[in-house]
Design a protein around this motif. Structure first.
Motif, mmCIF file in Angstrom:
data_model
loop_
_atom_site.group_PDB
_atom_site.id
_atom_site.type_symbol
_atom_site.label_atom_id
_atom_site.label_comp_id
_atom_site.label_asym_id
_atom_site.label_seq_id
_atom_site.Cartn_x
_atom_site.Cartn_y
_atom_site.Cartn_z
ATOM 1 N N ARG A 7 -37.477 5.103 -13.732
ATOM 2 C CA ARG A 7 -38.585 4.869 -12.805
ATOM 3 C C ARG A 7 -39.926 5.217 -13.441
ATOM 4 O O ARG A 7 -40.909 4.470 -13.311
ATOM 5 C CB ARG A 7 -38.372 5.695 -11.523
ATOM 6 C CG ARG A 7 -39.476 5.548 -10.473
ATOM 7 C CD ARG A 7 -39.572 4.102 -9.968
ATOM 8 N NE ARG A 7 -40.606 3.957 -8.977
ATOM 9 C CZ ARG A 7 -40.396 4.059 -7.649
ATOM 10 N NH1 ARG A 7 -39.172 4.328 -7.188
ATOM 11 N NH2 ARG A 7 -41.378 3.903 -6.802
ATOM 12 N N GLU A 140 -30.612 1.589 -11.012
ATOM 13 C CA GLU A 140 -30.756 0.138 -11.091
ATOM 14 C C GLU A 140 -29.602 -0.502 -10.335
ATOM 15 O O GLU A 140 -28.449 -0.070 -10.473
ATOM 16 C CB GLU A 140 -30.716 -0.309 -12.559
ATOM 17 C CG GLU A 140 -30.700 -1.820 -12.770
ATOM 18 C CD GLU A 140 -30.460 -2.219 -14.221
ATOM 19 O OE1 GLU A 140 -29.990 -3.363 -14.452
ATOM 20 O OE2 GLU A 140 -30.722 -1.394 -15.124
ATOM 21 N N VAL A 182 -33.003 -4.630 -1.626
ATOM 22 C CA VAL A 182 -33.906 -3.546 -2.030
ATOM 23 C C VAL A 182 -34.275 -2.679 -0.823
ATOM 24 O O VAL A 182 -34.293 -1.442 -0.920
ATOM 25 C CB VAL A 182 -35.170 -4.121 -2.705
ATOM 26 C CG1 VAL A 182 -36.226 -3.042 -2.902
ATOM 27 C CG2 VAL A 182 -34.811 -4.751 -4.047
ATOM 28 N N ASN A 186 -32.968 1.002 -1.564
ATOM 29 C CA ASN A 186 -34.046 1.790 -2.182
ATOM 30 C C ASN A 186 -33.843 1.973 -3.684
ATOM 31 O O ASN A 186 -34.171 3.028 -4.253
ATOM 32 C CB ASN A 186 -34.196 3.156 -1.491
ATOM 33 C CG ASN A 186 -35.532 3.814 -1.802
ATOM 34 O OD1 ASN A 186 -36.546 3.134 -2.001
ATOM 35 N ND2 ASN A 186 -35.544 5.137 -1.841
ATOM 36 N N ASP A 188 -34.500 1.614 -7.719
ATOM 37 C CA ASP A 188 -35.723 1.689 -8.518
ATOM 38 C C ASP A 188 -35.961 0.423 -9.328
ATOM 39 O O ASP A 188 -37.097 0.134 -9.720
ATOM 40 C CB ASP A 188 -35.634 2.878 -9.487
ATOM 41 C CG ASP A 188 -35.531 4.199 -8.746
ATOM 42 O OD1 ASP A 188 -36.539 4.637 -8.185
ATOM 43 O OD2 ASP A 188 -34.430 4.779 -8.735
ATOM 44 N N LEU A 190 -34.131 -3.782 -10.102
ATOM 45 C CA LEU A 190 -33.173 -4.765 -9.618
ATOM 46 C C LEU A 190 -32.851 -5.788 -10.696
ATOM 47 O O LEU A 190 -33.735 -6.522 -11.151
ATOM 48 C CB LEU A 190 -33.734 -5.482 -8.387
ATOM 49 C CG LEU A 190 -32.817 -6.524 -7.742
ATOM 50 C CD1 LEU A 190 -31.596 -5.851 -7.115
ATOM 51 C CD2 LEU A 190 -33.581 -7.331 -6.692
ATOM 52 N N LEU A 224 -40.912 -9.559 -3.769
ATOM 53 C CA LEU A 224 -40.817 -8.151 -4.157
ATOM 54 C C LEU A 224 -41.817 -7.838 -5.269
ATOM 55 O O LEU A 224 -41.442 -7.489 -6.387
ATOM 56 C CB LEU A 224 -39.399 -7.850 -4.645
ATOM 57 C CG LEU A 224 -38.281 -7.951 -3.613
ATOM 58 C CD1 LEU A 224 -36.915 -7.931 -4.308
ATOM 59 C CD2 LEU A 224 -38.377 -6.818 -2.596
ATOM 60 N N TYR A 226 -43.612 -5.374 -5.917
ATOM 61 C CA TYR A 226 -43.673 -3.999 -6.409
ATOM 62 C C TYR A 226 -42.308 -3.471 -6.853
ATOM 63 O O TYR A 226 -42.162 -2.273 -7.101
ATOM 64 C CB TYR A 226 -44.272 -3.091 -5.335
ATOM 65 C CG TYR A 226 -45.635 -3.556 -4.884
ATOM 66 C CD1 TYR A 226 -46.730 -3.519 -5.746
ATOM 67 C CD2 TYR A 226 -45.814 -4.096 -3.611
ATOM 68 C CE1 TYR A 226 -47.974 -3.984 -5.356
ATOM 69 C CE2 TYR A 226 -47.062 -4.557 -3.202
ATOM 70 C CZ TYR A 226 -48.136 -4.499 -4.082
ATOM 71 O OH TYR A 226 -49.364 -4.973 -3.681
ATOM 72 N N THR A 227 -41.328 -4.352 -6.958
ATOM 73 C CA THR A 227 -40.003 -3.957 -7.434
ATOM 74 C C THR A 227 -39.847 -4.346 -8.901
ATOM 75 O O THR A 227 -40.170 -5.469 -9.286
ATOM 76 C CB THR A 227 -38.898 -4.634 -6.601
ATOM 77 O OG1 THR A 227 -38.975 -4.167 -5.243
ATOM 78 C CG2 THR A 227 -37.512 -4.308 -7.153
ATOM 79 N N HIS A 228 -39.351 -3.422 -9.688
ATOM 80 C CA HIS A 228 -39.157 -3.684 -11.116
ATOM 81 C C HIS A 228 -37.902 -4.543 -11.303
ATOM 82 O O HIS A 228 -36.800 -4.141 -10.912
ATOM 83 C CB HIS A 228 -38.997 -2.377 -11.884
ATOM 84 C CG HIS A 228 -40.110 -1.406 -11.655
ATOM 85 N ND1 HIS A 228 -41.436 -1.760 -11.771
ATOM 86 C CD2 HIS A 228 -40.100 -0.077 -11.317
ATOM 87 C CE1 HIS A 228 -42.198 -0.703 -11.519
ATOM 88 N NE2 HIS A 228 -41.411 0.318 -11.250
#
Length: 345
Positions: A7, A140, A182, A186, A188, A190, A224, A226-228
């Protein structure tokens, strides 16, 4: 110690618009090549081990080797990541060994071969997130089954991968389902399915949109932002390494990997972690073949591995530079796992 969580590294990558290669390691040579390249380029790095690599190298020795490397390379932020954990129990065992990040791959059942239901994936991933975050460790997840859009199947890399063939829809991540996943887990980071696969035989031709679905990444990133995101099976399978192997007694039919320019394009669409394994294997084994072909009387293990280590280091250096990670290692102030557990509270 410079061991960091996934993260922390991916947050920094997102804030500064770059991607981080995640290199699978099997032995001392792969680890040294990766970390020397990271030090040379001042890059954060993700060092990851599969379940089979843990078994091959021995859990305690592998963990000790990475921790010792973190002391040897104190200026490099290193994430120690469990790749394709097949169950919450596997992920928990990795955390006990000192992994700072785990992948709970609930896209397949615990056998690593059978496609799982969406609810099963949510349940095992959410359970893993709960105990990992309590320890400050990143998680992940994966939604969608990794496999080839040409063949409908996945390669059994290290015993992991779907058996049989699936319909095209099952091999592509549904963007709305990704968003729901997600929210429910929750995670960190995907991992998404876009037509890439493990191993060298990813594509029979240079991939275009029909077999490498970059539009799926764009659609997921739109939902998404803001999702890595994570790209698995992202080795480029360089032609020169195929030629090196074949010129020295091997037999690699012509094959194509993920072009570097497509990886760079994916970084602009939210992909922050890029998994690379096959390229390192080809560099090391091709070099070993070359050495033994030129030195048929040799039984020098170090001589056999030395040029391969250099080739791997050069390849890793190129990836750090092409993905934009070079120069960012010293910018990251590593937080303790205790600080990260408070972050998640």
């Amino acid at each position: 110690m410079t061991l960091a969580t996934l993260r922390q590294l991916l947050d920094h990558a997102a804030d500064n618009d770059y991607g981080i290669p995640a290199f699978n390691i099997t032995n001392l040579e792969t680890l040294l090549a990766v970390l020397k390249a990271a030090e040379r380029t001042d890059s954060p790095v993700i060092v990851q081990a599969s379940q089979s690599a843990r078994k091959y190298a021995d859990d305690m020795l592998l963990s000790g080797m990475v921790k010792a490397a973190a002391q040897r390379f104190p200026r490099i932020p290193i994430c120690f990541h469990q790749d394709h954990g097949s169950s919450p129990e596997v992920c928990a065992s990795a955390i006990e060994l000192g992994f700072t990040s785990v992948m709970m791959d609930g896209s397949l059942e615990a056998d690593g071969k059978t496609p799982a239901s969406y609810q099963y994936n949510v349940d095992v991933t959410a359970r893993t997130v709960a105990f990992a975050h309590a320890r400050g460790v990143s998680v992940e997840g994966e939604i969608g089954v990794l496999g080839s859009l040409e063949t409908g199947g996945g390669e059994q890399e290290d015993g992991h991968g779907v058996v049989g063939t699936l319909e095209r829809e099952a091999l592509l991540t549904d963007p709305q389902q990704a968003a729901d996943f997600v929210a429910a887990t929750n995670v960190d980071a995907l991992a998404v399915a876009i037509g890439t696969s493990h191993g060298a035989y990813k594509f029979s031709r240079k991939p275009t949109g029909d077999i490498l679905a970059m539009d799926v990444i764009a659609a997921i990133h739109a939902r998404l932002p803001y999702t890595h995101l994570v790209m698995h099976g992202a080795s480029t399978v360089p032609e020169e390494l195929q030629d090196l192997i074949n010129a020295n007694g091997g037999h690699i039919p012509q094959t194509y990997g993920v072009p570097l320019e497509e990886v760079e394009n994916s970084i602009r669409m939210g992909v922050r972690k890029i998994n690379i394994d096959t390229d390192l294997r080809m560099a090391l084994t091709g070099s070993a073949r070359e050495y033994l072909q030129a030195n048929p009387g040799s039984f020098d293990i170090r001589g056999m591995l030395k040029s391969g280590t250099s080739r791997m280091e050069a390849l890793c250096t190129e990836r750090f530079e092409r993905f934009g990670a070079a120069g960012h290692g010293s910018d990251i102030k590593v937080k303790s796992l205790d600080s990260m557990s408070k972050f998640y509270c």
